[in-house]
Design a protein around this motif. Sequence first.
Motif, PDB file in Angstrom:
ATOM      1  N   ASP A   1       0.655  -1.304  -0.068  1.00  0.00           N
ATOM      2  CA  ASP A   1       0.108  -0.019  -0.116  1.00  0.00           C
ATOM      3  C   ASP A   1       0.763   1.199  -0.205  1.00  0.00           C
ATOM      4  OD1 ASP A   1      -1.885   2.180   0.409  1.00  0.00           O
ATOM      5  OD2 ASP A   1      -3.157   0.704   1.531  1.00  0.00           O
ATOM      6  N   ALA A   2       0.756   2.005  -1.233  1.00  0.00           N
ATOM      7  CA  ALA A   2       1.528   3.296  -1.343  1.00  0.00           C
ATOM      8  C   ALA A   2       1.666   4.263  -0.002  1.00  0.00           C
ATOM      9  CB  ALA A   2       1.419   4.157  -2.421  1.00  0.00           C
ATOM     10  N   ASP A   3       0.284   4.089   0.511  1.00  0.00           N
ATOM     11  CA  ASP A   3       0.002   4.975   1.795  1.00  0.00           C
ATOM     12  C   ASP A   3       1.032   4.868   2.939  1.00  0.00           C
ATOM     13  OD1 ASP A   3      -2.188   6.332   0.423  1.00  0.00           O
ATOM     14  OD2 ASP A   3      -3.623   5.538   1.447  1.00  0.00           O
ATOM     15  N   ASP A   4       1.411   3.313   2.797  1.00  0.00           N
ATOM     16  CA  ASP A   4       2.401   3.143   3.979  1.00  0.00           C
ATOM     17  C   ASP A   4       3.704   3.715   3.882  1.00  0.00           C
ATOM     18  OD1 ASP A   4       0.341   1.532   5.116  1.00  0.00           O
ATOM     19  OD2 ASP A   4       1.286  -0.302   4.209  1.00  0.00           O
ATOM     20  N   TYR A   5       3.937   4.368   2.806  1.00  0.00           N
ATOM     21  CA  TYR A   5       5.196   4.774   2.569  1.00  0.00           C
ATOM     22  C   TYR A   5       5.233   6.474   2.527  1.00  0.00           C
ATOM     23  CZ  TYR A   5       6.147   0.044   2.105  1.00  0.00           C
ATOM     24  OH  TYR A   5       6.132  -1.217   2.297  1.00  0.00           O
ATOM     25  N   HIS A   6       4.023   7.168   2.601  1.00  0.00           N
ATOM     26  CA  HIS A   6       4.142   8.466   3.052  1.00  0.00           C
ATOM     27  C   HIS A   6       4.937   8.987   3.872  1.00  0.00           C
ATOM     28  CE1 HIS A   6       1.284  10.149   0.209  1.00  0.00           C
ATOM     29  NE2 HIS A   6       0.450   9.481   0.310  1.00  0.00           N
ATOM     30  N   PRO A   7       5.713  10.239   3.946  1.00  0.00           N
ATOM     31  CA  PRO A   7       6.300  10.715   5.052  1.00  0.00           C
ATOM     32  C   PRO A   7       5.163  11.207   6.245  1.00  0.00           C
ATOM     33  CG  PRO A   7       6.979  11.971   3.045  1.00  0.00           C
ATOM     34  CD  PRO A   7       5.952  10.771   2.693  1.00  0.00           C
ATOM     35  N   ALA A   8       5.847  11.268   7.267  1.00  0.00           N
ATOM     36  CA  ALA A   8       4.868  11.859   8.248  1.00  0.00           C
ATOM     37  C   ALA A   8       4.391  13.173   8.129  1.00  0.00           C
ATOM     38  CB  ALA A   8       5.725  11.930   9.722  1.00  0.00           C
ATOM     39  N   GLU A   9       5.306  14.320   7.401  1.00  0.00           N
ATOM     40  CA  GLU A   9       4.634  15.409   7.025  1.00  0.00           C
ATOM     41  C   GLU A   9       3.338  15.239   5.997  1.00  0.00           C
ATOM     42  OE1 GLU A   9       8.432  14.947   5.567  1.00  0.00           O
ATOM     43  OE2 GLU A   9       8.290  14.320   7.703  1.00  0.00           O
ATOM     44  N   ASN A  10       3.383  14.483   5.299  1.00  0.00           N
ATOM     45  CA  ASN A  10       2.410  14.341   4.243  1.00  0.00           C
ATOM     46  C   ASN A  10       0.907  13.813   5.075  1.00  0.00           C
ATOM     47  OD1 ASN A  10       4.458  14.856   2.233  1.00  0.00           O
ATOM     48  ND2 ASN A  10       3.941  13.080   1.062  1.00  0.00           N
ATOM     49  N   VAL A  11       1.105  12.602   5.691  1.00  0.00           N
ATOM     50  CA  VAL A  11       0.155  12.364   6.598  1.00  0.00           C
ATOM     51  C   VAL A  11      -0.498  13.424   7.336  1.00  0.00           C
ATOM     52  CG1 VAL A  11      -0.616  10.764   8.292  1.00  0.00           C
ATOM     53  CG2 VAL A  11       0.875   9.932   6.517  1.00  0.00           C
ATOM     54  N   ALA A  12       0.249  14.184   7.997  1.00  0.00           N
ATOM     55  CA  ALA A  12      -0.321  15.138   8.823  1.00  0.00           C
ATOM     56  C   ALA A  12      -0.979  16.294   8.080  1.00  0.00           C
ATOM     57  CB  ALA A  12       1.019  15.901   9.622  1.00  0.00           C
ATOM     58  N   HIS A  13      -0.339  16.532   6.872  1.00  0.00           N
ATOM     59  CA  HIS A  13      -0.900  17.477   5.815  1.00  0.00           C
ATOM     60  C   HIS A  13      -2.295  17.244   5.407  1.00  0.00           C
ATOM     61  CE1 HIS A  13      -0.067  21.095   3.381  1.00  0.00           C
ATOM     62  NE2 HIS A  13      -0.743  20.547   2.484  1.00  0.00           N
ATOM     63  N   MET A  14      -2.456  15.951   5.141  1.00  0.00           N
ATOM     64  CA  MET A  14      -3.836  15.256   4.648  1.00  0.00           C
ATOM     65  C   MET A  14      -4.797  15.314   5.840  1.00  0.00           C
ATOM     66  SD  MET A  14      -2.694  12.436   1.768  1.00  0.00           S
ATOM     67  CE  MET A  14      -1.478  11.740   2.649  1.00  0.00           C
ATOM     68  N   ALA A  15      -4.250  14.753   7.060  1.00  0.00           N
ATOM     69  CA  ALA A  15      -5.214  14.626   8.208  1.00  0.00           C
ATOM     70  C   ALA A  15      -5.496  15.748   8.527  1.00  0.00           C
ATOM     71  CB  ALA A  15      -4.281  13.956   9.391  1.00  0.00           C
ATOM     72  N   ALA A  16      -5.011  16.960   8.252  1.00  0.00           N
ATOM     73  CA  ALA A  16      -5.343  18.487   8.428  1.00  0.00           C
ATOM     74  C   ALA A  16      -6.780  18.761   7.454  1.00  0.00           C
ATOM     75  CB  ALA A  16      -4.239  19.430   8.705  1.00  0.00           C
ATOM     76  N   GLY A  17      -6.793  18.109   6.514  1.00  0.00           N
ATOM     77  CA  GLY A  17      -7.786  18.386   5.315  1.00  0.00           C
ATOM     78  C   GLY A  17      -7.128  18.900   4.234  1.00  0.00           C
ATOM     79  N   LEU A  18      -5.818  19.144   4.235  1.00  0.00           N
ATOM     80  CA  LEU A  18      -5.092  19.990   3.110  1.00  0.00           C
ATOM     81  C   LEU A  18      -4.526  18.836   2.074  1.00  0.00           C
ATOM     82  CD1 LEU A  18      -3.163  22.244   5.437  1.00  0.00           C
ATOM     83  CD2 LEU A  18      -5.302  22.792   4.211  1.00  0.00           C
ATOM     84  N   PRO A  19      -4.853  19.036   0.709  1.00  0.00           N
ATOM     85  CA  PRO A  19      -4.556  18.111  -0.288  1.00  0.00           C
ATOM     86  C   PRO A  19      -2.804  18.522  -0.460  1.00  0.00           C
ATOM     87  CG  PRO A  19      -5.465  20.052  -1.467  1.00  0.00           C
ATOM     88  CD  PRO A  19      -5.592  20.185   0.232  1.00  0.00           C
ATOM     89  N   LEU A  20      -2.301  17.103  -0.910  1.00  0.00           N
ATOM     90  CA  LEU A  20      -0.749  17.241  -1.125  1.00  0.00           C
ATOM     91  C   LEU A  20      -0.554  18.093  -2.541  1.00  0.00           C
ATOM     92  CD1 LEU A  20       0.243  13.568  -0.196  1.00  0.00           C
ATOM     93  CD2 LEU A  20       0.480  15.601   1.021  1.00  0.00           C
ATOM     94  N   ASN A  21       0.625  18.545  -2.794  1.00  0.00           N
ATOM     95  CA  ASN A  21       0.878  19.359  -3.910  1.00  0.00           C
ATOM     96  C   ASN A  21       1.960  18.356  -4.569  1.00  0.00           C
ATOM     97  OD1 ASN A  21       3.782  19.881  -3.034  1.00  0.00           O
ATOM     98  ND2 ASN A  21       2.963  21.772  -2.052  1.00  0.00           N
ATOM     99  N   ASP A  22       2.174  18.645  -5.836  1.00  0.00           N
ATOM    100  CA  ASP A  22       2.993  17.665  -6.509  1.00  0.00           C
ATOM    101  C   ASP A  22       4.572  17.437  -6.163  1.00  0.00           C
ATOM    102  OD1 ASP A  22       1.230  17.465  -8.459  1.00  0.00           O
ATOM    103  OD2 ASP A  22       1.975  18.631  -9.929  1.00  0.00           O
ATOM    104  N   ALA A  23       5.170  18.755  -5.342  1.00  0.00           N
ATOM    105  CA  ALA A  23       6.425  18.568  -4.848  1.00  0.00           C
ATOM    106  C   ALA A  23       6.357  17.741  -3.675  1.00  0.00           C
ATOM    107  CB  ALA A  23       6.941  19.889  -4.355  1.00  0.00           C
TER     108      ALA A  23
END
Length: 177
Positions: free
Chosen positions: A39-61
Amino acid sequence: MTNAPSLTRPPILVMGVCGTGKTTLAMRIAKVAGGIYLDADDYHPAENVAHMAAGLPLNDAMRWGWLDRVTEVVKAAQHEASLVVFACSALKLSYRERLRKGLGTMHIAHLTGPRALIAQRMAARENHYMPIALLDSQLADLEPPGPEEAPLICDITHPPEVLCAQILSEWGNAPQS
């Protein structure tokens, strides 16, 4: 010394927006075919997970390093099994191209269905960091794979066992008993 032919099949990418059932289906395919599920979600860095958990979409970078890590993990798993099935949103063509650059050929199963059904599934999930508020941003970012990517379009109104059989039938991966 000659190289033995590789028994590894191209990995299967199960893609789509959040809530389409990527994890459920990818796990089922790997189990039925005797492969490895990732599952690719298992490899998100913690910053990405926190960003999404806050309701913010990830950007390309924010996605490039994650996609590179997913590629590394899939390649490593290919040394352990003849089939690797991985669930990854891979919403944009550029994301899939990034994966292909590292993996080469891969099969793409694109999960799609009515927004209302996807939202219903997301609302029913427990303990998932992806809030339903991000569904519309994912749908807006989605660049469905075109004919040049030879995707298999999978309608999520069908049960997972039907979609699993469809995918394995399409790519000649007979279930192992």
